[in-house]
Design an enzyme around this catalytic site. Structure first.
Site, short mmCIF file in Angstrom:
data_model
loop_
_atom_site.label_atom_id
_atom_site.label_comp_id
_atom_site.label_asym_id
_atom_site.label_seq_id
_atom_site.Cartn_x
_atom_site.Cartn_y
_atom_site.Cartn_z
N HIS A 141 56.22 -53.03 16.78
CA HIS A 141 57.06 -52.89 17.49
C HIS A 141 57.10 -52.84 19.52
O HIS A 141 57.34 -52.11 19.86
CB HIS A 141 58.46 -52.67 17.68
CG HIS A 141 59.10 -53.67 16.30
ND1 HIS A 141 60.10 -54.42 16.08
CD2 HIS A 141 58.48 -52.50 14.92
CE1 HIS A 141 60.15 -54.45 15.10
NE2 HIS A 141 59.32 -53.56 14.29
N CYS B 88 56.64 -58.04 13.44
CA CYS B 88 57.44 -57.11 11.71
C CYS B 88 58.04 -58.83 11.70
O CYS B 88 56.97 -59.26 10.89
CB CYS B 88 58.60 -55.74 12.74
SG CYS B 88 57.89 -54.68 11.10
N GLU C 25 58.63 -54.53 21.84
CA GLU C 25 60.51 -53.78 22.49
C GLU C 25 60.38 -53.26 22.40
O GLU C 25 61.35 -53.04 23.31
CB GLU C 25 60.66 -55.02 21.82
CG GLU C 25 60.48 -54.72 20.46
CD GLU C 25 60.50 -54.97 19.35
OE1 GLU C 25 58.86 -55.75 19.62
OE2 GLU C 25 61.15 -55.93 18.01
N1 GLN Z 1 60.48 -55.21 6.61
C1 GLN Z 1 60.95 -55.44 7.31
C2 GLN Z 1 60.93 -57.07 6.05
O1 GLN Z 1 60.89 -56.93 5.40
C3 GLN Z 1 60.59 -55.77 8.70
C4 GLN Z 1 61.21 -54.62 9.35
C5 GLN Z 1 60.71 -55.29 11.13
O2 GLN Z 1 60.93 -55.97 11.17
N2 GLN Z 1 61.22 -53.84 11.39
O3 GLN Z 1 61.99 -57.50 6.92
#
Ligand code: GLN
Length: 183
Positions: free
Chosen positions: A157, A78, A159
């Site tokens: 994710h 992410c 994890e």
């Molecule tokens: N929205 C976050 C970002 O732009 C990422 C979200 C996440 O890692 N769950 O960094």
């Protein structure tokens, strides 16, 4: 061989637990010196702007760039995927799922068609991947996990679930057991 987890912000303890459950020895990485002690690194989800800022303060951004270019295996989830965009031939858009879909769970297809329950939290979209990028998972038509050589990213994710298949894949990647099909 120690596997680092970037421990600045975000889902650090969840990644540590997943790697430990796979039998890996894990070390938290906060400053450049920590990075010298690990063979690979996981960059957790969190807030990419915050992580980027804090990495710059300690010089970890440059140290990490050198290691990645030197071939160190790295996996970003992410926000971690957003931070790794610079090192790959992909295009990522932050917070690209609409408000209603801000955070959601979905059954996705991974590793050539196997099911996986994926959790997305204000996830980025991987909009484009070049020819050298191996696609490992899709949500509908969208690429949500891919790899280019030593770099693995997912917009979801793993994890946050008890499914260890993605972490196990990364550990195999570190061991050289799963060479990228595009290399
Ligand atoms: N929205 C976050 C970002 O732009 C990422 C979200 C996440 O890692 N769950 O960094």
């Amino acid at each position: 061989m120690k596997i680092g987890v970037l421990a600045i912000q975000g889902s650090v303890k969840e990644h540590k637990a997943a790697l430990a459950a796979c039998g890996a020895e894990v070390l938290e990485v906060r400053v450049p010196d920590d990075l010298t002690r690990v063979a690979a690194l996981v960059i957790p989800g969190g807030e990419s702007t915050t992580i980027r800022k804090l990495m710059k303060l300690t010089g970890l951004d440059k140290a990490l760039a050198d290691r990645i270019r030197g071939g160190m295996p790295v996996y970003g989830t992410c926000a971690g995927a957003i931070l790794l965009e610079d090192f790959m031939d992909i295009e990522v858009e932050r917070n690209a799922y609409g408000r209603q879909m801000d955070s959601f769970e979905a059954e996705i297809k991974i590793f050539k068609g196997k099911s996986f329950n994926a959790i997305f939290i204000r996830a980025p979209k991987i909009l484009k991947t070049s020819k050298g990028v191996e696609i490992l998972a899709k949500y509908g038509k969208e690429v949500i996990m891919c790899r280019q050589g030593n770099i693995l990213v997912s917009s979801f994710h793993p994890e946050l679930t008890s499914d260890l298949r993605v972490h196990k894949y990364f550990l195999k990647m570190i061991d050289g057991q799963v060479p990228s099909e595009k290399c």
